[in-house]
Design a protein around this motif. Sequence first.
Motif, mmCIF file in Angstrom:
data_model
loop_
_atom_site.group_PDB
_atom_site.id
_atom_site.type_symbol
_atom_site.label_atom_id
_atom_site.label_comp_id
_atom_site.label_asym_id
_atom_site.label_seq_id
_atom_site.Cartn_x
_atom_site.Cartn_y
_atom_site.Cartn_z
ATOM 1 N N TYR A 208 -0.485 34.219 19.666
ATOM 2 C CA TYR A 208 0.897 34.597 19.330
ATOM 3 C C TYR A 208 1.885 33.957 20.299
ATOM 4 O O TYR A 208 2.912 33.414 19.883
ATOM 5 C CB TYR A 208 1.046 36.120 19.359
ATOM 6 N N ILE A 209 1.580 33.994 21.596
ATOM 7 C CA ILE A 209 2.492 33.427 22.593
ATOM 8 C C ILE A 209 2.628 31.918 22.420
ATOM 9 O O ILE A 209 3.726 31.363 22.519
ATOM 10 C CB ILE A 209 2.019 33.776 24.018
ATOM 11 N N LEU A 210 1.520 31.230 22.161
ATOM 12 C CA LEU A 210 1.570 29.783 21.983
ATOM 13 C C LEU A 210 2.460 29.384 20.811
ATOM 14 O O LEU A 210 3.129 28.357 20.839
ATOM 15 C CB LEU A 210 0.166 29.207 21.784
ATOM 16 N N THR B 215 2.671 44.188 17.985
ATOM 17 C CA THR B 215 2.893 43.049 17.083
ATOM 18 C C THR B 215 1.594 42.338 16.734
ATOM 19 O O THR B 215 1.386 41.936 15.588
ATOM 20 C CB THR B 215 3.876 42.046 17.731
ATOM 21 N N VAL B 216 0.706 42.189 17.727
ATOM 22 C CA VAL B 216 -0.542 41.452 17.471
ATOM 23 C C VAL B 216 -1.720 42.373 17.169
ATOM 24 O O VAL B 216 -2.807 41.909 16.850
ATOM 25 C CB VAL B 216 -0.891 40.524 18.655
ATOM 26 N N GLN C 85 -7.312 39.600 23.684
ATOM 27 C CA GLN C 85 -6.515 38.684 24.489
ATOM 28 C C GLN C 85 -6.268 37.368 23.761
ATOM 29 O O GLN C 85 -5.204 36.761 23.907
ATOM 30 C CB GLN C 85 -7.216 38.427 25.830
ATOM 31 N N LYS C 86 -7.233 36.942 22.969
ATOM 32 C CA LYS C 86 -7.063 35.714 22.192
ATOM 33 C C LYS C 86 -5.944 35.878 21.155
ATOM 34 O O LYS C 86 -5.188 34.938 20.893
ATOM 35 C CB LYS C 86 -8.368 35.332 21.494
ATOM 36 N N LEU C 87 -5.834 37.070 20.591
ATOM 37 C CA LEU C 87 -4.753 37.325 19.632
ATOM 38 C C LEU C 87 -3.392 37.200 20.325
ATOM 39 O O LEU C 87 -2.441 36.640 19.766
ATOM 40 C CB LEU C 87 -4.898 38.725 19.031
ATOM 41 N N PHE D 140 -8.411 30.322 27.312
ATOM 42 C CA PHE D 140 -8.622 30.901 25.978
ATOM 43 C C PHE D 140 -10.093 31.189 25.662
ATOM 44 O O PHE D 140 -10.424 32.288 25.185
ATOM 45 C CB PHE D 140 -8.017 29.982 24.912
ATOM 46 N N PRO D 141 -11.022 30.241 25.891
ATOM 47 C CA PRO D 141 -12.414 30.481 25.489
ATOM 48 C C PRO D 141 -13.054 31.708 26.117
ATOM 49 O O PRO D 141 -13.918 32.345 25.513
ATOM 50 C CB PRO D 141 -13.130 29.198 25.946
#
Length: 294
Positions: A29-31, A48-49, A23-25, A16-17
């Motif tokens: 959302y997936i998490l 969606t994101v 990509q963070k969005l 993530f970092p």
Amino acid sequence: MDNNKYDLMKLIQVRFPRMSKGQKLIAEYILKHYDKAAFMTAAKLGNTVGVSESTVVRFANELGFSGYPKLQVALQELIKNKLTSVQRIEISSDFISEENALKSVLKADMENIRATLEKINNNTFDRVVNEIFNAKRIYIVGFRSSQALADFLGFYLGLILDNVRVVSNGVSDIFEQLLRVGEGDMVIGIGFPRYSSRTVEALKFAKSKNAKVVAVTDSLLSPLASNSDLTLIAQSNMASFVDSLVAPLSVINALIVAVGLREKENISETFKTLENIWEEYNIYTYRSRGSNDI
């Protein structure tokens, strides 16, 4: 690429970092909504994101997948193989703290009910109600945390109908309790991740005896659904190590109410009789009429 759910969720967190903003969005959302993302195309997920389809593809590559379809397959596996309680604690701690536990859990349960309303099939629901009235005998099966749901459904259906039995863990084995199940009978199996193997086995047994099998579970990919004739979907995404059974209970409530409405005249008499019994034997705390006590 290891498709184990825990590894995939942790991999997203570890990477993530260094992900881009877009990509963070996707990761966030997936998490939180992996069950929805699992069946979205790359374009749908991106829309969606709020990112491009190519960003979704690059996100999959960042995680080590050769393309988005591979990531999608891995996400669909997540639905089948839920986290252990210990793993739930570790992951949910990133989203829930002691300070926001009340609000977070209530919001998650609200989302589960909203998603259930979108997913559940009204025609299937009506067919289940019809089959309840057609059944010679109705067996209700649910173990572990789903035992509470099975008992609740059995209690209220048993007040309305006289052919209801809850299969329970007790002196006799579940198969002994299902010994006489057969054609014309109905078996309602209730189960949510992590699915009880005993519930799955009971439904397989009932199906082999030509009974009508109904599953109340979280997905058509559930092992309960694969052994049922009719499936009622209720979302139970975890907010923590505790199973979220709010939406399943709401569906079961609706089932009881629908059955009760068809038997309105009969249950009116039944409950009049019950009220007299409850009062005579002090089942509930009754205030004496005319009492000024507060």
